[in-house]
Structure formats: structure tokens, C-alpha cells
Write a protein that holds these residues in place. Structure first.
Motif, PDB file in Angstrom:
ATOM      1  N   LEU A   1       8.443 -19.767  74.543  1.00 52.48           N
ATOM      2  CA  LEU A   1       8.761 -18.406  74.145  1.00 52.48           C
ATOM      3  C   LEU A   1      10.012 -17.866  74.816  1.00 52.48           C
ATOM      4  CD1 LEU A   1       5.158 -16.855  74.193  1.00 52.48           C
ATOM      5  CD2 LEU A   1       6.541 -17.366  72.175  1.00 52.48           C
ATOM      6  N   GLN A   2      10.614 -18.658  75.704  1.00 54.12           N
ATOM      7  CA  GLN A   2      11.797 -18.222  76.441  1.00 54.12           C
ATOM      8  C   GLN A   2      11.527 -16.939  77.223  1.00 54.12           C
ATOM      9  OE1 GLN A   2      13.788 -21.096  76.385  1.00 54.12           O
ATOM     10  NE2 GLN A   2      15.511 -19.746  76.104  1.00 54.12           N
TER      11      GLN A   2
ATOM     12  N   THR B   1      12.721 -11.732  78.806  1.00 52.52           N
ATOM     13  CA  THR B   1      13.083 -12.800  77.877  1.00 52.52           C
ATOM     14  C   THR B   1      14.474 -13.338  78.176  1.00 52.52           C
ATOM     15  OG1 THR B   1      14.123 -11.351  76.251  1.00 52.52           O
ATOM     16  CG2 THR B   1      11.732 -11.595  76.128  1.00 52.52           C
ATOM     17  N   SER B   2      14.803 -14.416  77.490  1.00 52.31           N
ATOM     18  CA  SER B   2      16.121 -15.033  77.630  1.00 52.31           C
ATOM     19  C   SER B   2      16.657 -15.434  76.256  1.00 52.31           C
ATOM     20  CB  SER B   2      16.025 -16.270  78.528  1.00 52.31           C
ATOM     21  OG  SER B   2      17.244 -16.960  78.605  1.00 52.31           O
ATOM     22  N   ASN B   3      17.876 -15.004  75.963  1.00 57.23           N
ATOM     23  CA  ASN B   3      18.596 -15.454  74.775  1.00 57.23           C
ATOM     24  C   ASN B   3      17.905 -15.084  73.467  1.00 57.23           C
ATOM     25  OD1 ASN B   3      20.926 -16.719  73.803  1.00 57.23           O
ATOM     26  ND2 ASN B   3      19.864 -18.655  73.467  1.00 57.23           N
ATOM     27  N   TYR B   4      17.287 -13.909  73.412  1.00 56.22           N
ATOM     28  CA  TYR B   4      16.622 -13.496  72.173  1.00 56.22           C
ATOM     29  C   TYR B   4      17.603 -13.038  71.100  1.00 56.22           C
ATOM     30  CZ  TYR B   4      11.677 -13.927  73.268  1.00 56.22           C
ATOM     31  OH  TYR B   4      10.421 -14.417  73.520  1.00 56.22           O
ATOM     32  N   ARG B   5      18.825 -12.769  71.487  1.00 56.72           N
ATOM     33  CA  ARG B   5      19.810 -12.380  70.474  1.00 56.72           C
ATOM     34  C   ARG B   5      20.074 -13.531  69.513  1.00 56.72           C
ATOM     35  NH1 ARG B   5      25.039  -8.689  71.850  1.00 56.72           N
ATOM     36  NH2 ARG B   5      25.494  -8.061  69.710  1.00 56.72           N
ATOM     37  N   GLN B   6      20.044 -14.743  70.035  1.00 55.09           N
ATOM     38  CA  GLN B   6      20.245 -15.917  69.187  1.00 55.09           C
ATOM     39  C   GLN B   6      18.922 -16.444  68.641  1.00 55.09           C
ATOM     40  OE1 GLN B   6      22.606 -18.924  71.028  1.00 55.09           O
ATOM     41  NE2 GLN B   6      22.487 -20.338  69.308  1.00 55.09           N
ATOM     42  N   MET B   7      17.893 -16.385  69.454  1.00 53.65           N
ATOM     43  CA  MET B   7      16.609 -16.956  69.060  1.00 53.65           C
ATOM     44  C   MET B   7      15.907 -16.123  67.981  1.00 53.65           C
ATOM     45  SD  MET B   7      13.512 -18.004  71.628  1.00 53.65           S
ATOM     46  CE  MET B   7      12.029 -18.845  71.079  1.00 53.65           C
ATOM     47  N   TYR B   8      15.966 -14.780  68.120  1.00 56.13           N
ATOM     48  CA  TYR B   8      15.263 -13.895  67.179  1.00 56.13           C
ATOM     49  C   TYR B   8      16.182 -12.862  66.526  1.00 56.13           C
ATOM     50  CZ  TYR B   8      10.784 -15.668  68.904  1.00 56.13           C
ATOM     51  OH  TYR B   8       9.721 -16.470  69.232  1.00 56.13           O
TER      52      TYR B   8
ATOM     53  N   ILE C   1      -1.932 -16.228  75.275  1.00 59.51           N
ATOM     54  CA  ILE C   1      -1.044 -16.575  74.163  1.00 59.51           C
ATOM     55  C   ILE C   1       0.169 -17.286  74.735  1.00 59.51           C
ATOM     56  CG2 ILE C   1       0.365 -15.689  72.280  1.00 59.51           C
ATOM     57  CD1 ILE C   1      -1.531 -13.335  72.066  1.00 59.51           C
ATOM     58  N   GLN C   2       0.334 -18.553  74.414  1.00 59.73           N
ATOM     59  CA  GLN C   2       1.385 -19.370  74.998  1.00 59.73           C
ATOM     60  C   GLN C   2       2.439 -19.822  73.990  1.00 59.73           C
ATOM     61  OE1 GLN C   2       1.592 -20.315  78.488  1.00 59.73           O
ATOM     62  NE2 GLN C   2       0.192 -18.593  78.537  1.00 59.73           N
ATOM     63  N   MET C   3       2.306 -19.422  72.751  1.00 61.23           N
ATOM     64  CA  MET C   3       3.299 -19.754  71.728  1.00 61.23           C
ATOM     65  C   MET C   3       3.421 -18.581  70.766  1.00 61.23           C
ATOM     66  SD  MET C   3       1.116 -22.638  69.651  1.00 61.23           S
ATOM     67  CE  MET C   3       1.077 -23.628  71.139  1.00 61.23           C
ATOM     68  N   GLU C   4       4.372 -18.687  69.844  1.00 53.08           N
ATOM     69  CA  GLU C   4       4.645 -17.560  68.957  1.00 53.08           C
ATOM     70  C   GLU C   4       3.398 -17.154  68.187  1.00 53.08           C
ATOM     71  OE1 GLU C   4       8.045 -16.229  65.695  1.00 53.08           O
ATOM     72  OE2 GLU C   4       8.204 -18.117  66.807  1.00 53.08           O
TER      73      GLU C   4
ATOM     74  N   PRO D   1      16.188 -22.781  73.306  1.00 53.93           N
ATOM     75  CA  PRO D   1      15.556 -23.489  72.200  1.00 53.93           C
ATOM     76  C   PRO D   1      16.522 -24.472  71.573  1.00 53.93           C
ATOM     77  CG  PRO D   1      16.165 -21.269  71.541  1.00 53.93           C
ATOM     78  CD  PRO D   1      16.418 -21.365  73.010  1.00 53.93           C
ATOM     79  N   PRO D   2      16.047 -25.348  70.710  1.00 57.85           N
ATOM     80  CA  PRO D   2      16.933 -26.321  70.052  1.00 57.85           C
ATOM     81  C   PRO D   2      18.094 -25.643  69.344  1.00 57.85           C
ATOM     82  CG  PRO D   2      14.632 -26.865  69.641  1.00 57.85           C
ATOM     83  CD  PRO D   2      14.650 -25.535  70.337  1.00 57.85           C
ATOM     84  N   GLN D   3      19.277 -26.288  69.443  1.00 54.37           N
ATOM     85  CA  GLN D   3      20.514 -25.825  68.820  1.00 54.37           C
ATOM     86  C   GLN D   3      21.067 -24.562  69.462  1.00 54.37           C
ATOM     87  OE1 GLN D   3      19.777 -25.405  64.644  1.00 54.37           O
ATOM     88  NE2 GLN D   3      19.493 -27.574  64.303  1.00 54.37           N
ATOM     89  N   ALA D   4      20.513 -24.160  70.616  1.00 55.28           N
ATOM     90  CA  ALA D   4      21.043 -23.002  71.311  1.00 55.28           C
ATOM     91  C   ALA D   4      21.922 -23.440  72.446  1.00 55.28           C
ATOM     92  CB  ALA D   4      19.899 -22.132  71.853  1.00 55.28           C
ATOM     93  N   LYS D   5      22.973 -22.706  72.717  1.00 56.78           N
ATOM     94  CA  LYS D   5      23.888 -23.053  73.785  1.00 56.78           C
ATOM     95  C   LYS D   5      23.357 -22.579  75.127  1.00 56.78           C
ATOM     96  CE  LYS D   5      27.934 -22.792  70.765  1.00 56.78           C
ATOM     97  NZ  LYS D   5      29.233 -22.144  70.562  1.00 56.78           N
TER      98      LYS D   5
END
Length: 446
Positions: free
Chosen positions: A192-193, A327-334, A349-352, A440-444
Motif C-alpha cells: 500500500l506504500q 503514504t509515499s508516492n500517491y500522486r503517481q500511484m493513485y 487490512i494489508q492490501m487495497e 510500485p511497479p513502473q514507478a521511479k
């Protein structure tokens, strides 16, 4: 009559299906010992690795606990046991990998000569030892790996009676750090970052019990300048509507009075916080602005088309069953409007999930206001007791530290002045150290 018979048959089928579901939820009794053996530690590949990482005195203590507890009658860990208490005292329950469980396994029988040496001499001693062993047999123990900011790690053995404060004291002894009250144990969830600093009064084993099968979560020992900023700079949260320039000139006496009024009375005073936040719609990467208000019981908001009056407020979430995570990097993730986001969710709750509440702030200062104020509303005066105990403990330990270490932990930290040595700006993970929260995958990488 045919319809009645069909309805009755369907009802029996539903009852049978429900019974099977409950049986599966209690655990599969046929799970082999190899999978059970992987369920005794956090952050290790298997049980042998975690035991090898233990220091000699910890291993000796573990063996002393395990030795005389359980008689030789436990011939197999695969046989079903009817009593739940007996199951806890003899063999660990089946549980997913990396999930904390009862650490009391069947020990190897000791030679009779060794048992006689340890046998109490008087009846009173025998009774005392028996009561102690019966109590200890129900205590869950856990071997955990705590990661440091320099990518090293420390291995600890903890049990369910230890609070986070007690575990922190153990880490202090192993690391010889400055013992500042800003140090925290944090959990990270790469799925979940997110990350959260454990509160000092919480029991660590209970917290880790929420981790799921094959969890990639980790525990970090890090500086958190925002941990007790509500007591070092209380005006930032209880007088937040005033200009920032006027808040910086408040003296220590005014701060102490504000703390006494907010935390020293018979009732807890929650910061009167309100403002516009962005709410993520369920199942969509769409964020809509809503006006939110903080109360002692939870967060309320103004529904679309309503006014800001108290009669129009709707309950957004209550604090009893949820924790707050940054959180971390939610601008790209969500596709969040900014990276200054936080979520509210149940610890299990450990996943989306649709049961997670996503909120986003305009800037870092607003994020700090909401996260800290929600902690105040959720934990109240317990936080103040934690702070007092942490300050007392830090001053005691600093008496044995070098002057350089003392200088690092004597200064108070404000919202705009991060603690020296911290890898975080204002204590939040949007600027994490390398490998702290993998993107997450494909994230810098940040």
C-alpha cells in the motif's frame, strides 16, 4: 409441499456450507510441520535463520523458557488437540508465514539428572514454579528483525507482554544511540506504500499479529521528529488559525499552560481542526474536495449540496477500529492531487480494499496538522503519559551518554525544524531513505 421441501433442502445446504467455512477459518489441521516452522519469526526466511541471529544470552533465555514447560506426552505436532489452552501450551497454531504465533514448541526431553538439579526444594517453591510455568505457557514469543537507517539490522526476542516503549529500550541498549524520545519503531507496507509509527503504549506482538501470509512488511528503527511535537510545540495544533509568525514567539510558560488545559483536565480537548481535503472516490482514481471537521469521536464531512452547519455534518470515519498511516508516492500511484496523503484503515487490512479511506492535503503543513491532531483525538491523554515516560527514560539514559549524544536529543523540534540526523522532512515518508518504501511497479525511485 414440493416448494417447502426444496426450501428446506437449500437451507440445510447453506448451513453445511457455513459449517465448512468456519472449520476452514480455524485452520487446516493437516498443514505440515515445514510450513509451521516458517511462522515463528518476523523478517527471516525460516526459524533456523532467526535462531542463529539471536545473541547467546537471548538464546539461553529462550531455552530456559522452553525446557521444563511441557511434558514428554506431546508425541506429534500433527495430532488434533481439543483444548485451545493445551494447543497453545504444546504446539503453535497453524498460521501464515511471517505471522506472529505462539512460540512455545515441544522441547526435547531433558535428562532426568538435569531435571532433578533444577527441581525446587520446598513445596512453596514448587507451587510458585508451577504457577509461573502455567502462566508462561500462554505467552506468545517472537523473534523479530529491526532494520536501521544504515541498512544494518538488530535481532530481538519479544513477547506479548512487552510494549513498544520496552522494545525501544532494548534497541537503545543494542545500538548505543542518543536515546532521544524522537526514536520510533515503524511498520512499512510496500503493498500500500504506507507506514505508521507505533505508539509507545501499544504491544508489539499484538500489532504484528495483523500481518498476513507472505507479508513483505518490515520494522524500522528511525527518528520521528513529529512523534511528540504536540507537547513541544502545542500552539501549532491548538492555535493553528492564528498567523504562523505569532505562534513562533510563544514562551515556555504559555506552552505548559496550553498543555495543562488540553491534557490535564478531566476531559480531553481535541484541536478544533477543520478544512478542505481531497477524498478519493471508492474504486476510482478520482479525488473530490470535501470540507472535513475533526471531532473526538472521528472525522465528519459536509456532503455535496449541504452547508457547513453542524446539523448537516455526516460521519466519515470513527477512530475506534482504524489507525492512521502516512503514504509515499500517491500522486503517481493513485493520481492524487499532491503527495501529501494519509489513509485510515483497520490494522488487519494489508492490501487495497474498499474499506480504506484515502485523503489528500494541499501541503505538508496541513498534512502535519491532520495526522497529529487525529493521533491526539484517538489516543488522548495516553500520548501525554507516553511522552512523560519517554522524556524521563531519555534523561536517565543520557546520564551515561557522551556530551555529543546529549546535545543531539536536548533540543525540541518544531514543524519546520527536522531533528538532526533524520532522513525525513517533518517526520513524514514522502522523502524516504533508499529502500524504505519501495515504489510500485513502473514507478521511479524518489
Amino acid at each position: 409441499m414440493d416448494d417447502i421441501d426444496a426450501m428446506f433442502s437449500n437451507l440445510l445446504g447453506e448451513i453445511d456450507h457455513l459449517s465448512q467455512s468456519l472449520t476452514q477459518a480455524d485452520g487446516d489441521p493437516g498443514e505440515d510441520a515445514a510450513s509451521r516452522e516458517n511462522s515463528f519469526s518476523i523478517g527471516f526466511t525460516d526459524l533456523n535463520e532467526s535462531l542463529n541471529e539471536l545473541e547467546d544470552h537471548d538464546l539461553d533465555a529462550l531455552m530456559a523458557d522452553l525446557g521444563p514447560k511441557i511434558p514428554q506426552q506431546e508425541s506429534s505436532s500433527h495430532e488434533g488437540i481439543s483444548s485451545r489452552d493445551n494447543a497453545q501450551a504444546s504446539t503453535p497454531p497453524t498460521s501464515p508465514k511471517f505471522t506472529p504465533t505462539n512460540f512455545l514448541t515441544s522441547p526435547t526431553a531433558q535428562p532426568s539428572s538435569q531435571v532433578k538439579k533444577e527441581e525446587p526444594q520446598t513445596k512453596a517453591e514448587k507451587i510458585k514454579l508451577a504457577l509461573q510455568k502455567l502462566k508462561e505457557a500462554k505467552v506468545r514469543k517472537l523473534i523479530i528483525k529491526v532494520l536501521m537507517s544504515d541498512k544494518s539490522s538488530k535481532t530481538l526476542m519479544v513477547d506479548e507482554r512487552q510494549t513498544v516503549r520496552e522494545v525501544l529500550d532494548t534497541v537503545f541498549e543494542k545500538t548505543h544511540c542518543d536515546c532521544s524520545f524522537d526514536w520510533s519503531l515503524c511498520e512499512t507496507n510496500p503493498e500500500l506504500q504506507i507506514e505508521r509509527s507505533f505508539e509507545d503504549h501499544e504491544c508489539l506482538v499484538e500489532l504484528l499479529s495483523a500481518w498476513t501470509r507472505h507479508s513483505e512488511n518490515k520494522i524500522y528503527f528511525v527518528l520521528r521528529p513529529q512523534k511528540y511535537v504536540m507537547f513541544t510545540e502545542p500552539q501549532l495544533f491548538y492555535m493553528w488559525k492564528k498567523p504562523k509568525a505569532s505562534l513562533s514567539g510563544i514562551n515556555s510558560q504559555a506552552k505548559e499552560l496550553l498543555i495543562k488545559e488540553s491534557f490535564g483536565g478531566s476531559t480531553q480537548i481535541v484541536p478544533d481542526l477543520e478544512g478542505t481535503l481531497y477524498l478519493k472516490e471508492d474504486g476510482k482514481k478520482v479525488w473530490k474536495p470535501r470540507y472535513f471537521v475533526l471531532r473526538a469521536s472521528g472525522i465528519y464531512y459536509v456532503p455535496k449540496g449541504k452547508t457547513k452547519s453542524s446539523t448537516d455534518l455526516a460521519c466519515f470515519v470513527r477512530f475506534e477500529k482504524v489507525n492512521i498511516y502516512t503514504t509515499s508516492n500517491y500522486r503517481q500511484m493513485y493520481r492524487a492531487p499532491t503527495n501529501f496523503c494519509f489513509i485510515l484503515k483497520h490494522p488487519c487490512i494489508q492490501m487495497e480494499s474498499p474499506y480504506i479511506k484515502f485523503l489528500c492535503c494541499d501541503d505538508e503543513h496541513t498534512l502535519s496538522l491532520w495526522v497529529t491532531s487525529i493521533r491526539i483525538a484517538k489516543y488522548g491523554t495516553v500520548l501525554y503519559k507516553n511522552y512523560q515516560a519517554a522524556v524521563k527514560r531519555a534523561s536517565t539514559l543520557q546520564g551515561f551518554q557522551s556530551p555529543a549524544h546529549k546535545d543531539r536529543s536536548n533540543g525540541h523540534t518544531s514543524l519546520g525544524n527536522p531533528h538532526p540526523g533524520s532522513s525525513y522532512v517533518e517526520g513524514y515518508p514522502h522523502k524516504p531513505p533508499p529502500d524504505f518504501l519501495p515504489p510500485p511497479p513502473q514507478a521511479k525511485h524518489l
